[in-house]
Design a protein around this motif. Structure first.
Motif, PDB file in Angstrom:
ATOM      1  N   HIS A  45       0.513  -1.166   0.111  1.00 29.37           N
ATOM      2  CA  HIS A  45       0.193  -0.057  -0.107  1.00 29.37           C
ATOM      3  C   HIS A  45       0.919   1.255  -0.027  1.00 29.37           C
ATOM      4  O   HIS A  45       1.152   1.901   1.063  1.00 29.37           O
ATOM      5  N   HIS A  82       1.701   5.236  -2.262  1.00 35.43           N
ATOM      6  CA  HIS A  82       1.183   6.189  -3.195  1.00 35.43           C
ATOM      7  C   HIS A  82       2.224   6.874  -3.630  1.00 35.43           C
ATOM      8  O   HIS A  82       2.829   7.573  -2.931  1.00 35.43           O
ATOM      9  N   HIS A 109      -5.845  -0.379   5.873  1.00 34.07           N
ATOM     10  CA  HIS A 109      -5.574   0.506   7.053  1.00 34.07           C
ATOM     11  C   HIS A 109      -7.035   0.536   8.200  1.00 34.07           C
ATOM     12  O   HIS A 109      -7.239   1.507   8.296  1.00 34.07           O
TER      13      HIS A 109
END
Ligand code: ZN
Length: 463
Positions: free
Chosen positions: A67, A69, A246
């Motif tokens: 995960h 970005h 999350h």
């Protein structure tokens, strides 16, 4: 196993590290040939082109951060593949799975997938997998994304904060899950209920609220629990494999465990920042710790940590989501960019969180949550364990060392992170991708040679 043409039998032998996989082995030698683990033994006497003395260190499977970005293409000024992957490599990560939003264009079809692969190729120091988006406007493109090699689809159950990545309403999520199930890929959800969060946010802003406490109150645990429960219902109905990213509350993890015990294919992710920081830390430190769902009160933080240590959470990931400093500077807290920069600290932060009050980290649990379970999620049967025949993605860690990250140590584009100055246990010393050193002592080594990895579909369930 292919043999070498020259007289050296192995490309690399790492000597004397404690090997961490399903369990911790005492000091062993690990030999690497052609990018794969070729032998693990108490003592390997054969010649090697490179020998590394690792006595006193632990060797773990390279971290797979599912995960992140990196916002590239389109918003490389927020992070970008080169700096993001360099930070990951320095921190012991060898594979990242990058999220479909915050890059421009977002990864919603074949062309945007190709654009992201182009941006990452020759720029990423670590192997990379890509998530595709699941939004109301791209259901028809999911098959094309699967054919390109996405490892799953990410949906937001609330406003994503990015205009070109729309929230998935229930009908969209149901249809997307049906398609993902057919394609043999998981759906990942950001689980916060849109009705609750938008109503509370609108009310707070209308009342002129700008404070951190008001922001916290606008994203209560109920928003998370409502959304998780609905995603689980839809997964049960559609037969889709669900991955809840999350999770910030023990009750949220409880919903996942309860569903899993009823035979529903669902897994739980949390992030070290939910285990090491609480809402009071956000109030104290502000923007660097803003995320959604937000940090929770200390008792919640501690209870979530207990669940992680008890093996009830499947995956730890960073949710690395940086922005330029100016987006972190605003008088009203609602307007500040939400996202924590943490991919460089994922391994030591996780080890520190798992250590808990006992003072001793369960390193094989860390390997499970940071490498093995992530490899299964991404359907990578050749990664995630230290086993003969698997990719030699490895990290040497000094577990004896407590250290703090200085701002200068950060390899992100913007040196903002809540981990600066925070004491962590377990320093990543050297990172290997397919047997080649990609980072040593806090710096990347060599040229970026990360590759796109795509799922071996159908392998996710097998151990
Ligand atoms: Zn995220």
């Amino acid at each position: 196993m292919t043999m070498n043409a020259d007289s050296s039998r192995f490309d690399l032998v790492i000597r004397g590290a404690k090997v961490v996989s399903e369990r911790v082995l005492g000091e062993h030698d690990v030999a690497v040939q052609d990018g794969k683990i070729a032998e693990i033994a108490g003592r390997i006497d054969a010649d090697a082109r490179q020998v590394i003395d690792a006595h006193g260190l632990h060797v773990l499977p390279g971290v797979i951060d599912v995960h992140v970005h990196f916002n590239d293409p389109g918003r490389a000024h927020w992070e970008g593949w080169t700096t993001g992957s360099a930070a990951a490599a320095v921190g012991g990560t060898t594979t990242v799975a990058e999220m479909p939003l915050n890059a421009s264009p977002p990864t919603l079809d074949g062309a945007s997938f190709d654009a992201k692969v182009t941006a990452a190729s020759g720029a990423s120091f670590v192997d990379f997998a890509l998530w595709g988006g699941l939004t109301p406007v791209n259901l028809g493109d999911m098959a094309e994304l699967a054919a390109r090699g996405v490892i799953g689809f990410k949906a937001f159950m609330c406003n994503s904060g990015i205009e070109d990545f729309l929230a998935a309403d229930d009908a969209t999520l149901r249809e997307g899950m049906l398609r993902a199930a057919e394609l043999g890929l998981p759906v990942a959800v950001h689980a916060e209920d849109e009705a609750i969060t938008s109503r509370l946010t609108t009310e707070a802003r209308a009342a002129g609220e700008r404070s951190i406490r008001a922001y916290l109150a606008s994203r209560p645990p109920e928003a998370e629990l409502t959304a998780i429960a609905r995603a689980i219902e839809l997964a049960a109905e559609t037969g889709c494999e669900l991955y809840v990213v999350h999770i910030s509350t023990p009750e949220g993890v409880g919903l996942v465990r309860d569903a899993a015990s009823r035979g529903i294919a669902v897994r739980a992710e949390t992030c070290p920042h939910y285990l090491l920081f609480a809402d009071d830390d956000l109030v104290l430190h502000g923007a660097a710790l803003k995320c959604s769902p937000p940090l929770r009160p200390l008792p919640t933080q501690e209870a979530l940590g207990e669940m992680v240590r008890g093996g009830l959470v499947d995956v730890l990931a960073s949710d690395h989501s940086p922005s330029p400093p100016e987006m972190k500077a605003h008088e009203g807290f609602f307007a500040i960019w939400g996202g924590i920069a943490g991919c460089q600290s994922l391994l030591p932060a996780s080890l520190s969180a798992i250590e808990g009050a006992s003072g001793e980290a369960d390193v094989s649990l860390a390997a499970e949550l940071l490498a093995h379970n992530p490899a299964r999620l991404l359907q990578q049967p050749g990664k995630g364990r230290i086993r003969i025949g698997m990719d030699a993605d490895l990290v040497l860690v000094d577990l004896r060392e407590e250290f703090t990250v200085a701002q200068d140590d950060l390899r992100y584009r913007h040196s903002i992170s809540p981990y600066v100055g925070f004491p962590l246990r377990g320093r990543p010393v050297q990172t290997f991708l397919r047997g080649v050193t990609i980072a040593r002592a806090g710096n990347v080594v060599g040229r970026p040679q990360g590759r796109l990895i795509t799922p071996a579909r159908g392998s996710g369930i097998a151990d």
